[in-house]
Motif scaffolding. Structure first.
Motif, PDB file in Angstrom:
ATOM      1  N   THR A 195       9.385  -8.487  11.472  1.00  0.00           N
ATOM      2  CA  THR A 195       9.505  -9.008  10.284  1.00  0.00           C
ATOM      3  C   THR A 195       9.394  -7.880   9.450  1.00  0.00           C
ATOM      4  OG1 THR A 195      10.080 -11.250  10.068  1.00  0.00           O
ATOM      5  CG2 THR A 195      10.477  -9.819   7.765  1.00  0.00           C
ATOM      6  N   ASN A 196      10.097  -6.832   8.800  1.00  0.00           N
ATOM      7  CA  ASN A 196       9.034  -5.901   8.368  1.00  0.00           C
ATOM      8  C   ASN A 196      10.292  -6.343   6.634  1.00  0.00           C
ATOM      9  OD1 ASN A 196       8.401  -3.242   7.555  1.00  0.00           O
ATOM     10  ND2 ASN A 196       9.174  -3.363   9.673  1.00  0.00           N
ATOM     11  N   GLY A 692      -0.607  -3.388   0.348  1.00  0.00           N
ATOM     12  CA  GLY A 692       0.832  -4.006  -0.517  1.00  0.00           C
ATOM     13  C   GLY A 692       1.165  -4.549   0.457  1.00  0.00           C
ATOM     14  N   GLN A 693       2.203  -3.912   0.980  1.00  0.00           N
ATOM     15  CA  GLN A 693       3.313  -4.661   1.936  1.00  0.00           C
ATOM     16  C   GLN A 693       2.712  -5.046   3.460  1.00  0.00           C
ATOM     17  OE1 GLN A 693       5.766  -1.985   4.610  1.00  0.00           O
ATOM     18  NE2 GLN A 693       6.601  -3.447   4.831  1.00  0.00           N
ATOM     19  N   ALA A 694       1.200  -4.909   3.591  1.00  0.00           N
ATOM     20  CA  ALA A 694       0.403  -5.408   4.689  1.00  0.00           C
ATOM     21  C   ALA A 694       0.345  -6.784   4.316  1.00  0.00           C
ATOM     22  CB  ALA A 694      -0.198  -4.756   5.546  1.00  0.00           C
ATOM     23  N   PRO A 755       0.925   0.064   7.443  1.00  0.00           N
ATOM     24  CA  PRO A 755       1.264  -1.288   7.334  1.00  0.00           C
ATOM     25  C   PRO A 755       0.222  -1.966   9.270  1.00  0.00           C
ATOM     26  CG  PRO A 755       3.027  -0.228   6.341  1.00  0.00           C
ATOM     27  CD  PRO A 755       1.805   0.520   6.615  1.00  0.00           C
ATOM     28  N   PRO A 756       0.941  -0.816   9.909  1.00  0.00           N
ATOM     29  CA  PRO A 756       0.756  -1.184  11.095  1.00  0.00           C
ATOM     30  C   PRO A 756      -0.842  -1.104  11.610  1.00  0.00           C
ATOM     31  CG  PRO A 756       1.923   0.870  11.542  1.00  0.00           C
ATOM     32  CD  PRO A 756       2.060   0.166  10.069  1.00  0.00           C
ATOM     33  N   ALA A 757      -1.564  -0.632  10.645  1.00  0.00           N
ATOM     34  CA  ALA A 757      -3.384  -0.269  11.085  1.00  0.00           C
ATOM     35  C   ALA A 757      -3.954  -1.758  10.398  1.00  0.00           C
ATOM     36  CB  ALA A 757      -3.398   0.980  10.321  1.00  0.00           C
ATOM     37  N   PRO A 780       4.230 -10.441   4.588  1.00  0.00           N
ATOM     38  CA  PRO A 780       1.787 -10.063   5.005  1.00  0.00           C
ATOM     39  C   PRO A 780       1.729 -10.960   5.199  1.00  0.00           C
ATOM     40  CG  PRO A 780       2.995 -11.085   2.697  1.00  0.00           C
ATOM     41  CD  PRO A 780       4.605 -11.396   3.499  1.00  0.00           C
ATOM     42  N   VAL A 781       0.508 -10.085   5.271  1.00  0.00           N
ATOM     43  CA  VAL A 781      -1.020 -10.964   6.309  1.00  0.00           C
ATOM     44  C   VAL A 781      -1.731 -11.934   5.336  1.00  0.00           C
ATOM     45  CG1 VAL A 781      -2.095 -11.142   8.012  1.00  0.00           C
ATOM     46  CG2 VAL A 781      -0.422  -9.340   8.366  1.00  0.00           C
ATOM     47  N   SER A 782      -0.939 -12.927   4.393  1.00  0.00           N
ATOM     48  CA  SER A 782      -1.209 -13.569   3.422  1.00  0.00           C
ATOM     49  C   SER A 782      -2.447 -14.420   3.905  1.00  0.00           C
ATOM     50  CB  SER A 782      -0.902 -14.325   2.817  1.00  0.00           C
ATOM     51  OG  SER A 782       0.601 -15.029   3.276  1.00  0.00           O
TER      52      SER A 782
END
Length: 792
Positions: A195-196, A692-694, A755-757, A780-782
């Motif tokens: 998911t984006n 922020g997105q990641a 984000p992918p990094a 997000p990888v919260s």
């Protein structure tokens, strides 16, 4: 030695003086005589039928001048999508009307169905609440989840669209059979569903608009927070209100950030114009922050299944993707281009992939419209590819650095035609990868892993190699692909009698630094001080035409138009100089601000030539008009293709799931760099948004379509302590081959590659810590998501 002026100098931004001292002039700063205030009345339900709106009580309140409802605009045009996209079977997309104010139905929480105009903002606010209380809306089932929207035809966002699909697009459809065959024959196939996440742009300045009408002439003026004033004028005039284009002036003064969300036309802009005409006085509207969360176009929101076929050694043989892309309740101006031609055409990335096929289904839901957000389709494509490549490396036990090096295009392969229809003109992807490895000290990583372990942390490293297509072009191609506008730009260079210069550009600066960088180019080319150059932008009455700033196009397109206009200035200057110096035009050279006769010491300064053009006492009047002003238009021959390699290091606390980004390295190829300091700042900002997105940003709706993240209490924006000090490099430059400046664009890069990094680094940290059952975590990888993944 570093340059201190002209192209390549790290000149500090000259516009910052007024911003840092509070002297910027934004739309909401303007206070006009006799102005009235508008407040929008917005739906509190995601989907409903408007039964009745009783305006009497609101109209009778103190200070109220007028109440508008959707019925007042039901006969005017709707705000259109900028691109017409056909489905795979050739049928045209479904394009429901997007009204100025909703009438008949409301289709998302925050959908404006009425507006109150009053003497003061407080009066308008109070009356808007009374009007909301006097409105009856029959709530209908909301369609929020994209899969459910497609599967359940009974719940329709628009009554005339039975399956909630805008279109079902395939690219390139002729590739499909070859991709299927290659995937079937591949020794190994990686499958990943990801998911984006949906994002809210959150510029510092919320949207605002002021409408004026001048009955004596029939002219309108719209002052608005826009990245693209000419497009706003075109849409209002041609599609929404039917105003003759010469009768509407659109002005975008200082704009406090956009990130894509201020490219498009919004209904509030037409509303204040209509209200100003009816009332005979200026009407202003400024969004509250919660309104911005509810009604600004959101970004991303893709659900993708990607399959990657490869050899056991890691050679990529084919890529196939199926994506559901949310467009929300209505089509915004670039909403159809973002998930298709700005996304699908990048699905080969920087790799020599023989076969690619992309399928995108765009879905209407009862949520806020979704449109371009920093990167616009390119981050979505890069994220899918780079996560799949990383998963391939883990499944086959291969080195992610060497696998990427093995698959990257090599310099001798340019120009390179991708299987998804783009032509990359130049690049050196190995060089940026090598530079990133060097600057990130990859060789010392294991020692850092051991040090983190002593503190109870899992350390991981993630890599992303990316490419972007920006400076959207050329017009004849995008026209074939469905664009409703041309994508050229224009500039006028006006040399004043005293030698100072005004440059009118179609680009719009809302943080990019145009007032600094454009004068550097002019100064370099004409040999004059940068302080002599004024940049004029954001006013349709002063600029011949322009398509604004987005898609990293300002320098590549508008800057190239300016360069062409400067060439015309120099060419005319040579004619004037030839007359004044009594020489043949072919013998005149221009360098360092002087027109000279080749092989002699006879010369005239640029200032002398400019003065002669306006005081033509010694001037070739029989062949040349007086004055020194030139206009040029530039339509690019191709996209530009910046590229790079990003390396992220994270520490993960396995007990809490908390992720800290502890190091980030960005090695980029932006072609020729005009101002390294500004370029570095652009990368910093983009990487911050990507992090922020990641890690933390996410827009969430409940099953009834209520926005759960409608304020900063619930929507987690990255803060200073969420990002590290960055290592940024742009020394591995391969100049663009088809624009006169050799530039490629830098504004979106950080948000594309980061984000992918970050996610790759998190997965790497878990695997190094023995938590090998986690193959993927959605952004997000919260901490909560990481903890849940660790603990099954």
């Amino acid at each position: 030695m570093p340059k201190d002026t002209g192209i390549g100098a790290s000149t500090k931004r000259r516009e910052d003086l007024r911003f840092l001292t509070g002297r910027g002039v934004y739309t909401d700063d303007l206070s006009l005589f006799g102005q009235a205030h508008a407040v929008m009345v917005r739906s509190s339900v995601a989907h409903g039928r408007i039964v009745s709106i009783d305006t009497a009580a609101a109209e009778a309140m103190p200070g109220v001048l007028a109440v508008f409802t959707g019925e007042d605009f039901k006969d005017v045009g709707g705000n259109p999508a900028g691109w017409l996209i056909n489905s795979r079977d050739g049928t045209p997309m479904r394009e429901p009307k997007r009204p100025v104010l909703a009438h008949g139905k409301v289709r998302h929480v925050g959908d404006a169905y009425a507006a109150v105009i009053a003497e003061t903002y407080a009066q308008a606010k109070d009356a808007a609440q009374v009007l909301a209380d006097a409105t009856v809306i029959e709530e209908l089932p909301a369609v929020v989840d994209m899969r459910a929207a497609v599967a359940n035809a009974a719940n329709r966002v628009h009554d005339e669209i039975p399956d909630n699909l805008c279109f079902d697009w395939g690219w390139i459809e002729d590739n499909r059979a070859a991709v299927d065959a290659a995937m079937k024959a591949a020794p190994h196939v990686v499958t990943l569903e990801l998911t984006n996440n949906r994002l809210v742009p959150n510029a510092m300045e919320p949207r605002a608009s002021i409408g004026e009408y001048f009955p004596g002439t029939g002219d309108y003026k719209l002052t608005t927070t826009s990245q693209n004033p000419h497009l706003t004028r075109l849409l209002v005039c041609a599609f929404v209100m039917g105003i003759p284009e010469n009768k509407l002036q659109v002005v975008a003064p200082d704009v406090g950030g956009g990130f894509g969300s201020k490219i498009y036309h919004y209904g509030e802009e037409a509303l204040v114009l209509a209200a100003a005409k009816r009332l005979g006085r200026p009407v202003r509207w400024t969004a509250e922050r919660t309104e911005s969360f509810l009604s600004d176009a959101h970004g991303r929101d893709h659900v993708t299944k990607i399959e990657l076929g490869c050899t056991k050694e890691g050679d990529i043989l084919a890529i196939r993707t199926e994506t559901l892309a949310n467009v929300g309740a209505y089509l915004s101006n670039f909403s159809t281009a973002t998930p298709t031609f700005l996304h699908g055409t990048l699905m080969a990335g920087p790799y020599k992939v023989p076969h690619v096929y992309v399928n995108v289904k765009t879905v209407f839901t009862n949520t806020a419209p979704v449109d371009a957000y920093r990167g616009a389709g390119r981050p979505e494509a890069t994220y899918s590819i780079e996560r799949a490549v990383d998963k391939m490396c883990r499944e086959l036990n291969l080195d992610p650095f060497e696998v990427r090096r093995r698959n990257l295009l090599t310099p001798d392969q340019f120009p390179y035609t991708t299987p998804v229809g783009l032509v990359y003109d130049t690049g050196n992807y190995q060089a940026t990868l090598d530079k990133a490895i060097e600057l990130a000290d990859v060789s010392g990583f294991e020692a850092r892993v051991a040090e983190s372990a002593k503190r109870g942390k899992l350390r991981g490293m993630g890599l992303s190699t990316w490419i972007e297509a920006c400076g959207i072009a050329p017009s004849h191609l995008v026209g074939v692909l469905g664009s409703r506008v041309g994508l050229y730009d224009a500039a006028t260079v006006r040399v004043n009698a005293t030698g100072t210069i005004s440059v009118m550009t179609g680009a719009h600066s809302h943080g990019q630094g145009h007032e600094t960088v454009f004068p550097q180019i002019v100064a370099e080319k004409l040999g004059i001080p940068e302080s002599s150059v004024e940049i004029v932008h954001g006013d349709t009455a002063k600029i011949p035409f322009g398509m604004g700033s987005y898609g990293s196009r300002s320098l590549a397109v508008a800057g190239s138009a300016m360069d062409r206009a400067l060439d015309k200035i120099i060419a005319k200057g040579k004619k004037i100089a030839a007359h004044m110096l009594e020489a043949a035009e072919g013998d005149i050279t221009f360098a360092d601000g002087k027109f000279s006769v080749a092989g002699t010491d006879k010369a005239k300064s640029f200032g002398e030539i400019a003065f002669s053009a306006y005081v033509p006492h010694n001037y070739p009047l029989e062949t040349l008009e007086p004055g020194l002003e030139e206009t040029a238009f530039y339509d690019p021959a191709n996209f530009t293709y910046p590229a790079g390699a990003y390396i992220c290091e994270v520490e993960v606390d396995a007990e809490t799931g908390k992720v800290d980004v502890v190091a980030f390295t960005a090695a980029d190829d932006f072609g020729n760099v005009m101002n390294p300091l500004i370029v570095e700042g652009q990368v910093h900002g983009g990487v911050g948004q990507g992090i922020g997105q990641a890690l933390c940003e996410n827009t969430s709706y409940d099953e009834n379509g209520q926005l759960l993240t409608g304020s900063y209490m619930d929507y987690a924006m990255p803060r200073a302590d969420d990002v590290p000090f960055y290592t940024v490099d742009h020394s591995c430059a391969t100049p663009c081959t088809h624009n006169p400046l050799g530039v490629k664009g830098c504004g979106e890069a950080g948000a594309i590659g980061s984000p992918p990094a970050v996610v790759n680094a998190v997965i790497d940290a878990l695997h190094r810590g023995g938590i090998t059952h986690v193959a993927h975590i959605d952004m997000p990888v919260s901490p909560n998501r990481v903890w849940q993944a660790i603990n099954g």
